[in-house]
Design a protein around this motif. Structure first.
Motif, short mmCIF file in Angstrom:
data_model
loop_
_atom_site.label_atom_id
_atom_site.label_comp_id
_atom_site.label_asym_id
_atom_site.label_seq_id
_atom_site.Cartn_x
_atom_site.Cartn_y
_atom_site.Cartn_z
N MET A 1 -17.62 55.77 -85.17
CA MET A 1 -16.42 55.48 -85.13
C MET A 1 -15.90 57.06 -85.42
O MET A 1 -15.99 57.71 -86.22
N ILE A 2 -14.68 56.94 -84.06
CA ILE A 2 -14.58 57.90 -83.73
C ILE A 2 -12.29 57.85 -85.03
O ILE A 2 -11.78 56.70 -84.31
N ASP A 3 -12.29 59.03 -85.73
CA ASP A 3 -10.65 58.78 -86.38
C ASP A 3 -9.76 59.57 -86.07
O ASP A 3 -8.76 58.52 -85.21
N HIS A 4 -10.11 60.63 -84.84
CA HIS A 4 -8.89 60.99 -84.13
C HIS A 4 -9.66 62.04 -83.68
O HIS A 4 -10.72 62.30 -83.48
N LYS A 52 -0.66 55.41 -87.86
CA LYS A 52 -2.01 56.37 -87.45
C LYS A 52 -1.59 57.15 -86.41
O LYS A 52 -1.91 56.89 -84.74
N PHE A 54 -3.98 59.27 -84.18
CA PHE A 54 -5.11 59.25 -83.68
C PHE A 54 -5.58 59.99 -82.55
O PHE A 54 -6.76 60.07 -81.81
#
Length: 128
Positions: A1-4, A52, A54
């Motif tokens: 999974m990509i955080d940003h 958040k 992203f």
């Protein structure tokens, strides 16, 4: 999974106008800004939702195409609003809102090119 994810813009002001306008209909807005004074040269905007960031837009990027970024839309109306806002803010048409059945029967998307030629998409996978 990509955080940003982050991209760099050759014309920071033009890209800022486009992304802030185009992503607003998707509920994505400015969460943070870091200035060149804080970082020693980097100017960055953290866009996201629910507090958040992203998606980061930074200064000093080269001009060029080849990157594609797709943002989730909760409805087809959001896809339409994304497209209209992006075009009004200086984006270039790369595919108006519509079904792309070659992906799947409910793939409703719109595509615009940002000032650096990055292909930006809003997509809704829901049947409507």
């Amino acid at each position: 999974m990509i955080d940003h994810i982050g991209i760099a813009a050759s014309d920071f002001a033009a890209s800022r106008r486009l992304y802030e306008a185009a992503l607003a209909p998707l509920g994505i807005g400015l969460m943070m800004e870091v200035t060149p004074e804080q970082t020693g040269g980097y100017h960055g905007l953290g866009l996201g939702k629910n507090g958040k960031p992203f998606f980061w837009l930074g200064n000093g990027g080269p001009r060029g195409a080849g990157m594609h970024i797709a943002f989730v839309a909760e409805s087809r109306a959001q896809v339409d609003a994304f497209y209209q806002a992006a075009i009004a803010a200086g984006g270039h048409d790369n595919g108006p809102p519509g079904i792309r059945a070659h992906y799947h029967p409910n793939y409703y998307a719109a595509f615009v090119l940002d000032p650096d030629g990055i292909n930006v998409e809003a997509v809704c996978h829901r049947p409507e």
